[in-house]
Write a protein that holds these residues in place. Structure first.
Motif, PDB file in Angstrom:
ATOM      1  N   LEU A  23       0.884  -1.216  -0.044  1.00  0.00           N
ATOM      2  CA  LEU A  23      -0.037   0.069   0.066  1.00  0.00           C
ATOM      3  C   LEU A  23       1.024   1.335  -0.029  1.00  0.00           C
ATOM      4  O   LEU A  23       0.577   2.341  -0.635  1.00  0.00           O
ATOM      5  N   GLN A  24       1.985   1.214   0.576  1.00  0.00           N
ATOM      6  CA  GLN A  24       3.017   2.263   0.607  1.00  0.00           C
ATOM      7  C   GLN A  24       4.238   1.691   0.125  1.00  0.00           C
ATOM      8  O   GLN A  24       4.843   0.704   0.915  1.00  0.00           O
ATOM      9  N   MET A  25       5.071   2.598  -0.674  1.00  0.00           N
ATOM     10  CA  MET A  25       6.356   2.025  -1.040  1.00  0.00           C
ATOM     11  C   MET A  25       7.347   3.207  -1.001  1.00  0.00           C
ATOM     12  O   MET A  25       6.990   4.267  -1.405  1.00  0.00           O
ATOM     13  N   ARG A  26       8.575   2.929  -0.923  1.00  0.00           N
ATOM     14  CA  ARG A  26       9.661   4.143  -0.875  1.00  0.00           C
ATOM     15  C   ARG A  26      10.651   3.578  -1.822  1.00  0.00           C
ATOM     16  O   ARG A  26      10.865   2.367  -1.875  1.00  0.00           O
ATOM     17  N   PHE A  27      11.173   4.538  -2.155  1.00  0.00           N
ATOM     18  CA  PHE A  27      12.233   4.440  -3.213  1.00  0.00           C
ATOM     19  C   PHE A  27      13.580   4.862  -2.772  1.00  0.00           C
ATOM     20  O   PHE A  27      13.798   5.955  -2.374  1.00  0.00           O
ATOM     21  N   HIS A  28      14.800   4.347  -3.028  1.00  0.00           N
ATOM     22  CA  HIS A  28      15.991   4.605  -2.668  1.00  0.00           C
ATOM     23  C   HIS A  28      17.309   4.333  -3.508  1.00  0.00           C
ATOM     24  O   HIS A  28      18.153   3.710  -3.182  1.00  0.00           O
ATOM     25  N   PRO A  29      17.268   4.796  -4.851  1.00  0.00           N
ATOM     26  CA  PRO A  29      18.179   4.494  -5.737  1.00  0.00           C
ATOM     27  C   PRO A  29      19.323   5.236  -5.267  1.00  0.00           C
ATOM     28  O   PRO A  29      19.471   6.311  -4.567  1.00  0.00           O
ATOM     29  N   SER A  30      20.399   4.796  -5.991  1.00  0.00           N
ATOM     30  CA  SER A  30      21.956   5.548  -5.376  1.00  0.00           C
ATOM     31  C   SER A  30      22.261   6.592  -6.554  1.00  0.00           C
ATOM     32  O   SER A  30      21.776   6.597  -7.738  1.00  0.00           O
ATOM     33  N   PRO A  31      22.749   7.603  -6.074  1.00  0.00           N
ATOM     34  CA  PRO A  31      23.018   8.891  -6.707  1.00  0.00           C
ATOM     35  C   PRO A  31      24.187   8.815  -7.557  1.00  0.00           C
ATOM     36  O   PRO A  31      25.010   8.049  -7.453  1.00  0.00           O
ATOM     37  N   PRO A  32      24.207   9.587  -8.945  1.00  0.00           N
ATOM     38  CA  PRO A  32      25.297   9.331  -9.907  1.00  0.00           C
ATOM     39  C   PRO A  32      26.736  10.040  -9.169  1.00  0.00           C
ATOM     40  O   PRO A  32      26.356  11.109  -8.420  1.00  0.00           O
ATOM     41  N   ILE A  33      27.661   9.582  -9.375  1.00  0.00           N
ATOM     42  CA  ILE A  33      29.020   9.816  -8.838  1.00  0.00           C
ATOM     43  C   ILE A  33      29.416  11.069  -9.500  1.00  0.00           C
ATOM     44  O   ILE A  33      30.304  11.836  -8.645  1.00  0.00           O
ATOM     45  N   CYS A  34      28.814  11.559 -10.540  1.00  0.00           N
ATOM     46  CA  CYS A  34      29.084  12.706 -11.425  1.00  0.00           C
ATOM     47  C   CYS A  34      28.875  13.980 -10.227  1.00  0.00           C
ATOM     48  O   CYS A  34      29.264  15.073 -10.784  1.00  0.00           O
ATOM     49  N   ALA A  35      28.222  13.797  -9.215  1.00  0.00           N
ATOM     50  CA  ALA A  35      27.831  15.140  -8.560  1.00  0.00           C
ATOM     51  C   ALA A  35      28.828  15.879  -7.720  1.00  0.00           C
ATOM     52  O   ALA A  35      28.722  16.780  -7.288  1.00  0.00           O
ATOM     53  N   ILE A  36      29.898  15.130  -7.698  1.00  0.00           N
ATOM     54  CA  ILE A  36      31.174  15.589  -7.148  1.00  0.00           C
ATOM     55  C   ILE A  36      31.872  16.481  -8.003  1.00  0.00           C
ATOM     56  O   ILE A  36      32.657  17.543  -7.430  1.00  0.00           O
ATOM     57  N   ILE A  37      31.543  16.764  -9.465  1.00  0.00           N
ATOM     58  CA  ILE A  37      32.140  17.676 -10.392  1.00  0.00           C
ATOM     59  C   ILE A  37      31.614  19.220  -9.837  1.00  0.00           C
ATOM     60  O   ILE A  37      32.456  19.819  -9.448  1.00  0.00           O
ATOM     61  N   PRO A  38      30.308  19.424  -9.832  1.00  0.00           N
ATOM     62  CA  PRO A  38      30.284  20.914  -9.303  1.00  0.00           C
ATOM     63  C   PRO A  38      30.401  21.132  -7.686  1.00  0.00           C
ATOM     64  O   PRO A  38      30.842  22.323  -7.625  1.00  0.00           O
ATOM     65  N   ILE A  39      30.652  20.317  -7.132  1.00  0.00           N
ATOM     66  CA  ILE A  39      30.947  20.485  -5.596  1.00  0.00           C
ATOM     67  C   ILE A  39      32.378  20.836  -6.040  1.00  0.00           C
ATOM     68  O   ILE A  39      32.878  22.007  -5.078  1.00  0.00           O
ATOM     69  N   ALA A  40      33.359  20.200  -6.593  1.00  0.00           N
ATOM     70  CA  ALA A  40      34.522  20.704  -6.438  1.00  0.00           C
ATOM     71  C   ALA A  40      34.816  21.785  -7.336  1.00  0.00           C
ATOM     72  O   ALA A  40      35.784  22.495  -6.602  1.00  0.00           O
ATOM     73  N   VAL A  41      34.152  22.185  -8.353  1.00  0.00           N
ATOM     74  CA  VAL A  41      34.258  23.365  -9.038  1.00  0.00           C
ATOM     75  C   VAL A  41      34.000  24.552  -8.236  1.00  0.00           C
ATOM     76  O   VAL A  41      34.830  25.604  -7.916  1.00  0.00           O
ATOM     77  N   SER A  42      32.992  24.516  -7.404  1.00  0.00           N
ATOM     78  CA  SER A  42      32.414  25.448  -6.548  1.00  0.00           C
ATOM     79  C   SER A  42      33.545  25.580  -5.331  1.00  0.00           C
ATOM     80  O   SER A  42      33.771  27.024  -5.101  1.00  0.00           O
ATOM     81  N   LEU A  43      33.968  24.661  -4.714  1.00  0.00           N
ATOM     82  CA  LEU A  43      34.949  24.750  -3.615  1.00  0.00           C
ATOM     83  C   LEU A  43      36.100  25.495  -4.264  1.00  0.00           C
ATOM     84  O   LEU A  43      36.989  26.238  -3.432  1.00  0.00           O
ATOM     85  N   ILE A  44      36.731  24.943  -5.318  1.00  0.00           N
ATOM     86  CA  ILE A  44      38.051  25.531  -6.010  1.00  0.00           C
ATOM     87  C   ILE A  44      37.938  26.931  -6.362  1.00  0.00           C
ATOM     88  O   ILE A  44      38.806  27.804  -5.897  1.00  0.00           O
ATOM     89  N   THR A  45      36.793  27.367  -7.061  1.00  0.00           N
ATOM     90  CA  THR A  45      36.613  28.798  -7.264  1.00  0.00           C
ATOM     91  C   THR A  45      36.322  29.579  -6.025  1.00  0.00           C
ATOM     92  O   THR A  45      36.967  30.784  -6.175  1.00  0.00           O
ATOM     93  N   CYS A  46      35.987  29.105  -5.000  1.00  0.00           N
ATOM     94  CA  CYS A  46      35.739  29.716  -3.781  1.00  0.00           C
ATOM     95  C   CYS A  46      37.081  30.094  -3.264  1.00  0.00           C
ATOM     96  O   CYS A  46      37.334  31.190  -2.815  1.00  0.00           O
ATOM     97  N   ALA A  47      37.854  29.050  -3.054  1.00  0.00           N
ATOM     98  CA  ALA A  47      39.177  29.055  -2.522  1.00  0.00           C
ATOM     99  C   ALA A  47      40.095  30.065  -3.432  1.00  0.00           C
ATOM    100  O   ALA A  47      40.925  30.812  -2.699  1.00  0.00           O
ATOM    101  N   MET A  48      39.772  29.949  -4.734  1.00  0.00           N
ATOM    102  CA  MET A  48      40.848  30.953  -5.491  1.00  0.00           C
ATOM    103  C   MET A  48      40.466  32.350  -5.136  1.00  0.00           C
ATOM    104  O   MET A  48      41.410  33.223  -5.167  1.00  0.00           O
ATOM    105  N   CYS A  49      39.149  32.686  -5.067  1.00  0.00           N
ATOM    106  CA  CYS A  49      38.862  34.027  -4.773  1.00  0.00           C
ATOM    107  C   CYS A  49      39.240  34.542  -3.371  1.00  0.00           C
ATOM    108  O   CYS A  49      39.534  35.492  -3.239  1.00  0.00           O
ATOM    109  N   GLY A  50      39.437  33.427  -2.480  1.00  0.00           N
ATOM    110  CA  GLY A  50      39.869  33.863  -1.010  1.00  0.00           C
ATOM    111  C   GLY A  50      41.533  34.029  -1.140  1.00  0.00           C
ATOM    112  O   GLY A  50      41.885  34.922  -0.558  1.00  0.00           O
ATOM    113  N   LEU A  51      42.050  33.241  -1.979  1.00  0.00           N
ATOM    114  CA  LEU A  51      43.565  33.335  -2.047  1.00  0.00           C
ATOM    115  C   LEU A  51      44.048  34.610  -2.687  1.00  0.00           C
ATOM    116  O   LEU A  51      44.944  35.123  -2.306  1.00  0.00           O
ATOM    117  N   TYR A  52      43.402  35.168  -3.575  1.00  0.00           N
ATOM    118  CA  TYR A  52      43.642  36.357  -4.377  1.00  0.00           C
ATOM    119  C   TYR A  52      42.848  37.584  -3.902  1.00  0.00           C
ATOM    120  O   TYR A  52      42.901  38.526  -4.363  1.00  0.00           O
TER     121      TYR A  52
END
Length: 451
Positions: free
Chosen positions: A172-201
């Motif tokens: 009567l009730q079902m829940r879904f839990h598929p695994s996320p794609p590993i590519c999600a780390i790409i925008p995270i890495a880019v945002s952290l790197i650009t943020c660090a570069m702005c702080g560095l300069y």
């Protein structure tokens, strides 16, 4: 000791190195337009935020700067007013501590819309709107390749026979839990790197805006990801007749064949996001305020940054926008396949393309089990009236002839005696009756050839 004078140009160059350590210090080109990123790409970003509930651990993969924060914030404000408690959705379920959100408010264009009309053959129920699973099933049937049926060509009508089998895992009730794609780390890495570069300069305006974007989206995904996507459908009453019925209208008709419980899952099933926190409404309001504040702050602060800071901000936004587009298109097919597999299992589809509507409707009636024909004259008549012209004498006579053959279990083969009826004095009416009887014969030939 003689110390020569240092030229003034050397002093000025040294001062410039101290006061402006940012790359591209002499650039006059600016990217002020990136400040409007909060107003763009909101639909894609909103859907990827909503999908945090569907994927396991997806809520921890939203920590990146993204466009569309203003649109997401406005949508969350509307979302806060749509939250209802579990006691309103499922009366008698308990304390009502769970809070529910309609996923259609988050996923407005990802196939979560209402489905087409459904007409039950045995119970006589007519549903003007069906659940989102019926909408997904209809789209799947439309894309299916079909077998052409010979006959009189007017306006083609597609008929798909779907056999729904009872899955042991259907609840009567079902829940879904598929695994996320590993590519999600790409925008995270880019945002952290650009943020660090702005702080560095020392690009503190761009640094603060990228960091604010990371925190705003990250906290929003953590909240949304704390819920679960739940599929719910009503339990049929004991002794209910088979759930067979016709889904769709106009040029696309789908015959659902199966037990009432399975058909209910398609026609009356619904999805909702379930939260266990009683403070879900307050949290949604807080997320909305933070996202709108982010969009306004970007409009003010990004133009104050130098070209390098604006460039870093633009890179983080562009990367997440491209990822949102890819992730959204990637999810559509995967989520639908998972839902169909978990709820319905492998589908058995047979699609036929009829040259006219009368042949298609007769084929639908033939496709129901033969043992159920007897005693259902009124039901067959109702189905034919729903999908074909009614009231005209010729059509009523033709329907009576077809239904008589169906109830008696006789093949749909006709001769001149069926056309030359004394109650049809007009030659045009007799010609039309003969044409309609040929359509019924074409449907019978298609049914006999595919048993």
């Amino acid at each position: 000791m003689y110390i020569p004078d240092i030229p003034e140009t050397v002093h000025s160059q040294a001062r410039s190195l101290v006061t402006d350590s940012s790359p591209l210090p002499n650039a006059r080109f600016i990217l002020d337009s990136t400040s409007v990123a909060g107003l763009l790409g909101g639909e894609e970003a909103m859907s990827t935020v909503a999908l945090a509930q569907i994927y396991d651990r997806r809520k921890w993969l939203g920590w990146y700067n993204t466009p569309g924060s203003y649109i997401i914030g406005k949508r969350f404000r509307r979302l806060a007013h749509s939250i209802v408690s579990d006691s309103h959705v499922n009366p008698g379920s308990g304390t009502g501590s769970d809070m529910h959100i309609d996923p259609a408010l988050l996923l407005q264009y990802d196939g979560w819309s209402k489905g087409p009309v459904f007409k039950a053959i045995y119970s006589g129920t007519t549903m003007l709107e069906t659940g989102p699973l019926a909408s997904l099933l209809m789209k799947k049937c439309i894309k299916e390749l079909g077998t052409m049926v010979n006959g009189r060509l007017t306006q083609p009508v597609n008929v798909t026979i779907v056999e729904l089998e009872q899955k042991p895992s259907l609840q009567l009730q079902m829940r879904f839990h598929p695994s996320p794609p590993i590519c999600a780390i790409i925008p995270i890495a880019v945002s952290l790197i650009t943020c660090a570069m702005c702080g560095l300069y020392g690009e503190w305006y761009a640094f603060s805006m990228i960091l604010l974007g990371i925190l705003a989206r990250g906290l929003t995904c953590v909240f949304i990801g704390s819920g679960e996507l739940v599929f719910d459908h009503p339990k049929p009453a004991d002794g209910s007749p088979p759930g067979d019925g016709i889904l769709g209208c106009e040029g696309e008709l789908v015959l659902l064949k199966g037990k009432e419980d399975v058909v209910n899952a398609v026609t009356r099933g619904r999805f909702f996001f379930s939260f266990r926190s009683k403070h879900a409404c307050w949290t949604v309001e807080s997320c909305s305020f933070l996202l709108i504040f982010q969009a306004i702050a970007q409009l003010i602060c990004v133009p104050q940054s130098n070209l390098f800071g604006q460039l870093m901000f633009a890179v983080s936004i562009a990367t997440s926008w491209v990822y949102n587009l890819w992730f959204l298109s990637f999810d559509k097919a995967e989520i639908r396949q998972q839902i169909f597999h978990d709820v319905l299992g492998p589908l058995k589809l047979k699609k036929f393309i009829f040259p006219n509507r009368s042949s298609a409707v007769v084929f639908l009636l033939l496709s129901v089990d033969d043992q159920t024909h007897s005693g259902n004259v009124a039901k067959w008549k109702k189905i034919m009236d729903d999908f074909l012209p009614s009231g005209a004498l010729v059509w009523e006579i033709w329907k009576g002839i077809v239904i008589e053959h169906l109830t008696d279990g006789r093949p749909l083969r006709f001769d001149e005696s069926h056309c030359n009826r004394p109650d049809l004095p007009s030659e045009h009416d007799r010609l039309l009756l003969k044409t309609l009887l040929k359509d019924a014969q074409s449907a019978y030939a298609a049914f006999s050839g595919n048993e």
